[in-house]
Scaffold this motif. Structure first.
Motif, PDB file in Angstrom:
ATOM      1  N   TRP A   1       0.825  -1.213   0.000  1.00  0.00           N
ATOM      2  CA  TRP A   1       0.000   0.000   0.000  1.00  0.00           C
ATOM      3  C   TRP A   1       0.859   1.264   0.000  1.00  0.00           C
TER       4      TRP A   1
ATOM      5  N   VAL B   1     -13.166  -1.797   6.402  1.00  0.00           N
ATOM      6  CA  VAL B   1     -12.598  -2.854   5.555  1.00  0.00           C
ATOM      7  C   VAL B   1     -12.328  -4.100   6.389  1.00  0.00           C
TER       8      VAL B   1
ATOM      9  N   VAL C   1     -12.031  -9.823  -2.302  1.00  0.00           N
ATOM     10  CA  VAL C   1     -11.405  -8.658  -2.936  1.00  0.00           C
ATOM     11  C   VAL C   1     -11.947  -8.466  -4.349  1.00  0.00           C
TER      12      VAL C   1
ATOM     13  N   SER D   1      -3.201  -2.384  -4.854  1.00  0.00           N
ATOM     14  CA  SER D   1      -4.628  -2.650  -4.641  1.00  0.00           C
ATOM     15  C   SER D   1      -4.911  -4.130  -4.441  1.00  0.00           C
TER      16      SER D   1
ATOM     17  N   TYR E   1      -4.605  -6.094  -0.693  1.00  0.00           N
ATOM     18  CA  TYR E   1      -5.889  -6.456  -0.090  1.00  0.00           C
ATOM     19  C   TYR E   1      -5.971  -7.964   0.153  1.00  0.00           C
TER      20      TYR E   1
END
Length: 306
Positions: free
Chosen positions: A21, A172, A189, A230, A234
């Motif tokens: 991230w 999340v 995801v 991304s 995740y």
């Protein structure tokens, strides 16, 4: 694999997610230099994240593409609240109060996670955990702003939107914790991103986006945004949570994101690293160490007290 090994695996996966991230800021800045608006960036992040994961699962294991109605409902809520709403409130907070102030408010997420973990998952709280979360928030403020914020320029609306972004960001973990009881991280995801980019469609500038697809540099950066910062992190993060680690710990451990982001900005963008920012980065590392070993420190504290 015993329980401790499983937890250690979870800690590593969450920190690896934070490292991935951390590349987001650099990639987004590259896309912005191409003239892409923030709403379009939010869309392409989710769209390319969905596309890359769809291709990967199509080759690796098509069974992971299957999901039932309950899973679709959960991921639709996740796509709306933790992707579409998050991007809207965070980007508008940036517009109103600036990147630094909005990002500080975003990193209130560990505080919200601490609250959710008590209310919904009956996690045991300790003074060490609370200390780690508080230190994490303070160190984030120092690392992002260098201890300087122009309070006269702060908009109440911008501040509220920034707090809302931290709240949305924290959800999340809550939704994923519930979904992981039945579904694989990759499946969650995939469909959360799918609903995220669908809900974002009304906000994008379609003509500008179509023109950008003709630019190879844009496609490279968009693919990097969708994968490196991304879909991969995740999946790693949800995989870490699935091992059963406390959400309150996961929220702080993922702060590796901020450390990597700052280091990349200094190394690649030649941003100035003040003493206060450096101290903030060091304190984030300390807070991660405290949270990672909170059970050990709590036992030591009880022995000393006895």
């Amino acid at each position: 694999m015993d329980r401790n090994d499983e937890f250690n695996k979870g800690y590593i996966l969450v920190m690896l997610a934070g490292i991935c991230w951390g590349s987001t800021g650099i990639i987004v800045k590259g896309i912005i230099t191409l003239g892409v608006g923030v709403e379009n960036i939010a869309f392409i992040r989710m769209f390319f994240g969905f596309l890359s994961l769809m291709i990967y699962l199509g080759f690796k294991n098509k069974k992971l593409l299957r999901i039932d109605k309950r899973g679709l409902l959960i991921t639709a809520i996740m796509g709306l609240t933790t992707q579409t709403v998050f991007n809207y409130v965070f980007f508008n907070s940036i517009r109103l109060i600036g990147v630094a102030s909005a990002t500080v408010l975003l990193y209130l997420a560990p505080v919200f996670l601490l609250i959710w973990s008590i209310l919904f998952f009956n996690e045991k709280m300790s003074r060490i955990k609370i200390l780690g979360v508080i230190l994490c928030v303070i160190s984030s403020y120092l690392a992002i702003t260098g201890g300087i914020v122009d309070f006269e320029k702060l908009s109440i609306t911008g501040v509220l939107l920034g707090i809302a972004s931290g709240l949305s960001y924290s959800l999340v973990s809550v939704f994923s914790k519930l979904a992981l009881k039945k579904y694989r991280p990759e499946t969650i995801v995939l469909y959360a991103f799918m609903f995220g980019f669908i809900f974002t469609l009304p906000m994008i500038q379609i003509n500008d986006l179509v023109n950008q697809f003709k630019n190879p540099d844009f496609l490279l950066l968009a693919f990097g945004l969708g994968t490196i910062s991304s879909s991969i992190p995740y999946v790693l993060y949800f995989g870490g949570i699935s091992t059963g680690i406390d959400l309150s710990k996961a929220g702080v451990l993922s702060m590796m994101e901020l450390i990597v982001s700052i280091c990349l900005s200094v190394a690649l963008l030649r941003e100035y690293m003040s003493f206060t920012k450096a101290a903030g980065v060091i304190l984030i590392i300390v807070s991660i160490g405290i949270i990672r070993n909170s059970d050990y420190f709590e036992r030591k504290f009880k022995r000393c007290k006895a």
